[in-house]
Design a protein around this motif. Structure first.
Motif, PDB file in Angstrom:
ATOM      1  N   ASN A 458       1.002  -1.147  -0.030  1.00  0.00           N
ATOM      2  CA  ASN A 458      -0.064   0.144  -0.110  1.00  0.00           C
ATOM      3  C   ASN A 458       0.801   1.388   0.057  1.00  0.00           C
ATOM      4  OD1 ASN A 458      -3.223   0.259   0.859  1.00  0.00           O
ATOM      5  ND2 ASN A 458      -2.449  -1.655   0.453  1.00  0.00           N
ATOM      6  N   LEU A 459       2.271   1.101   0.356  1.00  0.00           N
ATOM      7  CA  LEU A 459       2.879   2.385   0.145  1.00  0.00           C
ATOM      8  C   LEU A 459       3.037   2.860  -1.573  1.00  0.00           C
ATOM      9  CD1 LEU A 459       6.150   0.981   2.433  1.00  0.00           C
ATOM     10  CD2 LEU A 459       4.504   2.878   2.730  1.00  0.00           C
ATOM     11  N   LEU A 460       2.680   1.887  -2.212  1.00  0.00           N
ATOM     12  CA  LEU A 460       2.529   2.707  -3.758  1.00  0.00           C
ATOM     13  C   LEU A 460       1.480   3.648  -3.830  1.00  0.00           C
ATOM     14  CD1 LEU A 460       2.797  -1.044  -5.457  1.00  0.00           C
ATOM     15  CD2 LEU A 460       4.370   1.042  -5.353  1.00  0.00           C
ATOM     16  N   GLN A 461       0.580   3.545  -2.793  1.00  0.00           N
ATOM     17  CA  GLN A 461      -0.310   4.740  -2.912  1.00  0.00           C
ATOM     18  C   GLN A 461       0.215   6.163  -3.045  1.00  0.00           C
ATOM     19  OE1 GLN A 461      -3.633   2.861   0.382  1.00  0.00           O
ATOM     20  NE2 GLN A 461      -4.060   5.142  -0.062  1.00  0.00           N
ATOM     21  N   THR A 462       1.224   6.223  -2.214  1.00  0.00           N
ATOM     22  CA  THR A 462       1.840   7.456  -2.376  1.00  0.00           C
ATOM     23  C   THR A 462       2.187   7.793  -4.083  1.00  0.00           C
ATOM     24  OG1 THR A 462       2.738   7.390  -0.092  1.00  0.00           O
ATOM     25  CG2 THR A 462       3.684   8.928  -1.663  1.00  0.00           C
ATOM     26  N   VAL A 463       2.926   7.048  -4.439  1.00  0.00           N
ATOM     27  CA  VAL A 463       3.271   6.885  -5.882  1.00  0.00           C
ATOM     28  C   VAL A 463       1.931   7.309  -6.725  1.00  0.00           C
ATOM     29  CG1 VAL A 463       4.334   5.812  -7.955  1.00  0.00           C
ATOM     30  CG2 VAL A 463       5.102   5.386  -5.587  1.00  0.00           C
ATOM     31  N   LEU A 464       0.963   6.592  -6.633  1.00  0.00           N
ATOM     32  CA  LEU A 464      -0.331   6.685  -7.416  1.00  0.00           C
ATOM     33  C   LEU A 464      -0.867   8.218  -7.128  1.00  0.00           C
ATOM     34  CD1 LEU A 464      -1.800   3.241  -6.908  1.00  0.00           C
ATOM     35  CD2 LEU A 464      -0.555   4.152  -9.014  1.00  0.00           C
TER      36      LEU A 464
END
Length: 535
Positions: A458-464
């Protein structure tokens, strides 16, 4: 159980066979329901809290353009992109921490028991309240971020510590699980009520400081309950709870409820007689466990038991695990991304007034979704094959994604209604899948690994989030399209894999049942041992 929020993970704990008096057990369940309602997962009400944070000027200092705080919720939005991103980061990290914490909580619960686990949760909850209340005065670190993450960290402690109460009332474990899960799902309403009170000035000048100062009552209540009311040791292990939920049988293989219709058939006595004639071939399972296994194989379409005999290492290497893990990861990212960005997404697709109306509708629907979904979840999982359940999940998830990218108001409402019901349904279905495919003994580890990996991703949320704001100029459609495409890809891969394995699984199950069946006088295997069992 995780969600994307996630459904909380429950790990093995020591069991106690002694049941305290009825009044004590009622008080234990009532107290646990009450604190779950206020503390198990309030961080997932972020969409409702975010406008209040903006109105009170949280992170306004990162904006070049100075906009005075406002409580006009019909036009309220972040003053700038940087403020919006910092607020969203609070939720992103909190979602990650919630899932990662479950593994730590499981270890503490196993070694020190539910009381110590719950007390630790109350301390972390109190710390989070203080940090959020005095965030404006703390300048040497980001107290709002640390406070919100600590609030997320405390959730699994207070929730998982009480989940073992599922067997405080033998024969009513399913009801207790449903009540606790419903309270968890409803806990996101805490910030909804805060926003309503703040917006309408129900409590005069209800600032963050005042609200979280009042909220300190909750950790104090949890602490007192743990010291004076809650049990020292868990009633049941996670394996026992999983078995009870799936079969209605206890750790000895006997029905929890003597009136359970699944085990009132005359075939029970007949099968017991046939088993007594097997001699050395006698099964180590009780007759009720054999009936339950047969019924679950029938209901799951043959999926039940496919990896029960495998080691945990073999299970982790199996496509059955990593395909579900990838699908779960995409679902968790999608759900949490939507929760964090619903305001900005709706403002892109609609005018400001409509966006606020949809956002308020979501805030109300989210905590209600879990409660409304509980009876339907049980009916679907009890009556449909696993492959059919997963097909429904994929279909609903795809519909939610498509509806969320259209500038059609009623489809957005429909998508939200589907989402809030889909969220608890999905995590319960994943839990059910893990029990059926991997077995009771490894359930905690397997399911925990799926939720942990999905949570970390879910850390990918920041990228998205950054891509939506800067690369696509606030247009959420490209990111949503990518997530929906991945959902379809991994979902279809999972369905095709299970379908391809179905014939082999059913064939092996028939062989296993034949080998475990009774033999006649000539030593021939009677493969019809289960022919008359209830299905």
């Amino acid at each position: 159980m995780s969600d994307t929020e996630t459904t909380p993970l429950i790990l093995p704990t020591k069991a106690s066979s002694h049941l305290p008096p009825l009044g004590v057990r009622v008080a234990q369940v009532a107290c646990s329901m009450l604190w779950c309602l206020f503390a198990a997962g309030p961080v997932f009400g972020f969409a409702a809290l975010k406008p209040v944070l903006i109105a009170q000027g949280v992170y306004k200092e990162v904006c070049d353009i100075k906009v005075p705080p406002s409580t006009d919720f019909s036009i309220l939005d972040a003053a700038c992109v940087d403020q919006d991103l910092k607020l969203n980061l609070m939720f992103t990290l909190s979602a990650v921490v919630t899932n990662a914490t479950a593994l730590l909580v499981g270890s503490i619960l196993d070694n020190y028991g539910p009381r110590i686990t719950g007390i630790l949760g109350s301390f972390f909850l109190a710390l989070a309240s203080v940090l959020l209340a005095y965030g404006k005065s703390i300048v040497w670190f980001d107290a709002y971020l640390v406070g919100y993450v600590t609030l997320a960290f405390s959730g699994p402690f207070v929730f998982i510590s009480c989940f073992q109460l599922a067997n405080s009332f033998p024969g009513r474990s399913g009801l207790i699980l449903a009540l606790l899960t419903g309270c968890f799902d409803s806990s996101s309403a805490l910030f909804l009520f805060y926003r309503i009170a703040f917006q309408n000035n129900i409590v005069e000048n209800l600032t963050l400081k005042k609200f979280f100062s009042f909220y300190l009552i909750v950790p104090i209540f949890i602490f007192l309950c743990q010291v004076f009311i809650m049990p020292h040791e868990s009633y049941k292990t996670i394996e026992d709870i999983a078995k009870i939920s799936e079969t209605g049988l206890d750790e000895r293989g006997l029905p929890i409820d003597p009136e359970d219709p699944r085990y009132l058939s005359g075939e029970v006595a007949s099968l017991e007689q046939s088993r007594s004639r097997r001699g050395s071939m006698k099964s180590t399972k009780s007759v009720f466990e054999e009936i339950a296994d047969h019924n679950l194989k029938e209901k799951s379409g043959g999926v039940f038991g496919v990896l029960h005999s495998k080691t945990i290492k073999e299970q982790f290497k199996s496509p059955w695990w990593f395909i579900m893990c990838l699908f779960t990861t995409i679902q968790m990212i999608r759900i949490n991304f939507f929760v964090a960005t619903i305001s900005s997404q709706m403002e892109y697709y609609f005018d400001a007034k409509t966006a606020v109306t949809i956002n308020k509708f979501f805030d109300i629907a989210l905590p209600l979704g879990g409660i409304v979904a509980i009876p339907f979840i049980g009916l679907i999982l009890d009556n449909l094959h696993t492959l059919v359940v997963l097909t429904i999940l994929l279909g609903v998830s795809t519909a939610i994604g498509v509806f969320g990218m259209l500038s059609i108001k009623y489809l957005q409402y429909l998508g939200i209604l589907l989402l809030v019901v889909y969220r608890p349904f999905y995590y319960t279905a994943v839990s059910d899948y893990c029990v059926k495919v991997f077995g009771y003994s490894t359930f905690g580890t397997v399911y925990g690994a799926i939720i942990f990996f999905s949570g970390m991703m879910n850390l990918l949320q920041t990228v998205l989030d950054n891509a939506t704001h800067f690369t696509f100029h606030n247009n959420p459609t490209p990111v949503n399209s990518i997530l929906v495409t991945l959902t379809v890809f991994f979902g279809l891969s999972m369905l095709f894999f299970i379908k391809s394995q179905e014939k082999n699984v059913i064939r092996q199950n028939v062989i296993d049942e034949a080998l475990s069946g009774e033999t006649d006088d000539d030593g021939a295997v009677n493969s019809n041992s289960f022919s008359a069992l209830p299905s």
